[in-house]
Scaffold this motif. Sequence first.
Motif, PDB file in Angstrom:
ATOM      1  N   ILE A  55      27.935   4.329 -21.455  1.00 36.62           N
ATOM      2  CA  ILE A  55      29.350   3.184 -22.508  1.00 36.62           C
ATOM      3  C   ILE A  55      29.712   2.197 -21.947  1.00 36.62           C
ATOM      4  N   ARG A  56      30.347   3.088 -20.392  1.00 42.72           N
ATOM      5  CA  ARG A  56      31.876   1.817 -19.500  1.00 42.72           C
ATOM      6  C   ARG A  56      30.410   0.387 -18.811  1.00 42.72           C
ATOM      7  N   GLN A  57      29.583   0.934 -18.272  1.00 43.16           N
ATOM      8  CA  GLN A  57      27.808  -0.299 -18.561  1.00 43.16           C
ATOM      9  C   GLN A  57      27.941  -1.383 -19.376  1.00 43.16           C
ATOM     10  N   GLN A  58      27.751  -0.595 -21.040  1.00 44.84           N
ATOM     11  CA  GLN A  58      27.258  -1.542 -21.891  1.00 44.84           C
ATOM     12  C   GLN A  58      28.844  -2.161 -22.156  1.00 44.84           C
ATOM     13  N   ASP A  79      25.721  10.437 -41.997  1.00 43.47           N
ATOM     14  CA  ASP A  79      24.629  10.725 -43.068  1.00 43.47           C
ATOM     15  C   ASP A  79      23.673   9.028 -43.521  1.00 43.47           C
ATOM     16  N   ARG A  80      24.203   8.057 -43.964  1.00 39.98           N
ATOM     17  CA  ARG A  80      24.211   6.640 -43.773  1.00 39.98           C
ATOM     18  C   ARG A  80      24.556   6.031 -42.886  1.00 39.98           C
ATOM     19  N   GLY A  81      23.974   4.540 -43.391  1.00 34.39           N
ATOM     20  CA  GLY A  81      24.331   2.805 -42.649  1.00 34.39           C
ATOM     21  C   GLY A  81      23.028   3.390 -41.023  1.00 34.39           C
ATOM     22  N   ARG A  82      24.627   2.257 -40.469  1.00 34.62           N
ATOM     23  CA  ARG A  82      24.183   2.439 -38.996  1.00 34.62           C
ATOM     24  C   ARG A  82      23.532   3.197 -38.365  1.00 34.62           C
ATOM     25  N   ILE A  83      22.346   2.957 -37.169  1.00 34.02           N
ATOM     26  CA  ILE A  83      22.529   4.354 -36.591  1.00 34.02           C
ATOM     27  C   ILE A  83      23.830   3.471 -35.089  1.00 34.02           C
ATOM     28  N   PRO A  84      24.643   4.270 -34.766  1.00 35.92           N
ATOM     29  CA  PRO A  84      24.386   3.273 -33.277  1.00 35.92           C
ATOM     30  C   PRO A  84      24.417   3.057 -32.596  1.00 35.92           C
ATOM     31  N   ALA A  85      24.324   1.763 -31.779  1.00 33.69           N
ATOM     32  CA  ALA A  85      23.022   1.307 -30.638  1.00 33.69           C
ATOM     33  C   ALA A  85      23.037   2.559 -29.283  1.00 33.69           C
ATOM     34  N   THR A  86      23.728   2.920 -28.805  1.00 36.51           N
ATOM     35  CA  THR A  86      23.522   3.610 -28.119  1.00 36.51           C
ATOM     36  C   THR A  86      23.085   5.047 -28.051  1.00 36.51           C
ATOM     37  N   PHE A 140      37.357   5.025 -19.411  1.00 37.85           N
ATOM     38  CA  PHE A 140      37.022   6.251 -18.507  1.00 37.85           C
ATOM     39  C   PHE A 140      36.311   6.924 -20.656  1.00 37.85           C
ATOM     40  N   PRO A 141      35.075   6.509 -21.148  1.00 33.80           N
ATOM     41  CA  PRO A 141      34.941   7.397 -22.168  1.00 33.80           C
ATOM     42  C   PRO A 141      34.853   8.848 -22.199  1.00 33.80           C
ATOM     43  N   MET A 142      35.891   9.590 -23.462  1.00 35.03           N
ATOM     44  CA  MET A 142      35.950  10.520 -23.291  1.00 35.03           C
ATOM     45  C   MET A 142      36.044  11.607 -24.908  1.00 35.03           C
ATOM     46  N   GLY A 143      35.187  10.779 -25.706  1.00 36.06           N
ATOM     47  CA  GLY A 143      34.986  11.279 -27.094  1.00 36.06           C
ATOM     48  C   GLY A 143      34.323  10.419 -28.086  1.00 36.06           C
ATOM     49  N   VAL A 144      34.126  11.402 -28.759  1.00 39.34           N
ATOM     50  CA  VAL A 144      32.542  10.227 -29.756  1.00 39.34           C
ATOM     51  C   VAL A 144      33.570  10.520 -31.056  1.00 39.34           C
ATOM     52  N   THR A 145      33.001   9.687 -32.247  1.00 37.89           N
ATOM     53  CA  THR A 145      33.423  10.220 -33.488  1.00 37.89           C
ATOM     54  C   THR A 145      31.430   9.955 -34.476  1.00 37.89           C
ATOM     55  N   GLY A 146      32.004  10.842 -35.745  1.00 34.07           N
ATOM     56  CA  GLY A 146      30.871  10.636 -36.288  1.00 34.07           C
ATOM     57  C   GLY A 146      30.043   9.428 -37.357  1.00 34.07           C
ATOM     58  N   ASN A 181      32.201   5.913 -33.537  1.00 32.90           N
ATOM     59  CA  ASN A 181      33.293   5.089 -32.798  1.00 32.90           C
ATOM     60  C   ASN A 181      33.995   5.989 -31.607  1.00 32.90           C
ATOM     61  N   TYR A 182      33.829   5.042 -29.860  1.00 32.23           N
ATOM     62  CA  TYR A 182      33.494   5.907 -28.483  1.00 32.23           C
ATOM     63  C   TYR A 182      35.916   5.808 -28.939  1.00 32.23           C
ATOM     64  N   LEU A 183      35.877   7.098 -28.265  1.00 37.64           N
ATOM     65  CA  LEU A 183      37.079   7.262 -27.240  1.00 37.64           C
ATOM     66  C   LEU A 183      37.517   7.482 -25.851  1.00 37.64           C
ATOM     67  N   PHE A 184      38.781   6.506 -25.655  1.00 37.36           N
ATOM     68  CA  PHE A 184      38.717   6.524 -24.299  1.00 37.36           C
ATOM     69  C   PHE A 184      40.229   6.592 -23.463  1.00 37.36           C
ATOM     70  N   TRP A 185      40.127   7.313 -22.129  1.00 40.50           N
ATOM     71  CA  TRP A 185      41.887   7.199 -21.747  1.00 40.50           C
ATOM     72  C   TRP A 185      41.554   6.124 -21.097  1.00 40.50           C
ATOM     73  N   ILE A 186      42.991   5.573 -20.851  1.00 36.86           N
ATOM     74  CA  ILE A 186      42.961   4.524 -19.940  1.00 36.86           C
ATOM     75  C   ILE A 186      43.776   4.375 -19.247  1.00 36.86           C
ATOM     76  N   THR A 187      42.419   4.614 -17.955  1.00 37.36           N
ATOM     77  CA  THR A 187      43.263   5.018 -16.804  1.00 37.36           C
ATOM     78  C   THR A 187      44.159   4.604 -15.959  1.00 37.36           C
ATOM     79  N   GLU A 188      45.252   4.211 -16.112  1.00 35.97           N
ATOM     80  CA  GLU A 188      46.037   3.799 -16.114  1.00 35.97           C
ATOM     81  C   GLU A 188      47.174   4.321 -15.848  1.00 35.97           C
TER      82      GLU A 188
END
Length: 225
Positions: free
Chosen positions: A75-78, A207-214, A98-104, A107-114
Amino acid sequence: MTAIDDLFQLCPPPAGTVPADWAAVERTLGMPLPRDYKQLADAYGPGAFCGFLSFYHPLAPTEWVDLTGPMPSRIRQQLQQDRDGGTFPVPHDPQSLFPMGVTGNGNYLFWITEPPTAPDRWHVAVNEARGPRWYTHEGSITDLLLAVLSGRESVPLFPRDLLDQGVYFAPSEPNPPEPPRVTRPTGAMSSNEIRTWARAHGYDVPDRGRIPATIIDAWRNAGNR
């Protein structure tokens, strides 16, 4: 009470969870982790809040939601590619995220490591699934969960009906079954098959809609076509 205590009261954790070896996890990652996240992960284990919001966990049943697995790096590379190529704006240095979570919704959740050596001061950012929108929470992941699940804070990237079924946590299946493979003409993709594969490998996919590219990339990297 602390935020973690308030969260436990609002959404009681399941029984019988197994604590992680945090010293080993931090050695593997090469960085310290927030104290509240380690308490959260030990209390709840792998799983999802309200069937929607999951955090990566070092004891996750599959590598796709493993904090020490391949997904955070991919995810970070993307993000770096998006920023360098101007595909989507990234409001933070990808190397500090740093990616640390995902939603249905993907969407990705990140720590801002600062600052890098003070994890208890890290804030949380949420990125739209393969889109330009970002949301930043000026607090920890526990603060964000408590604010969202109590209805005190609304994240524009989250569905409005998130709390309609109540507040709950559902643990992940310990050994998700390998989904059956379907033979089809080369180049064709079945959305239903990808969704089945993704859920069996720990992804939360709508269940519907676009499937995330990742998720599609992960499905292909697993040898599917």
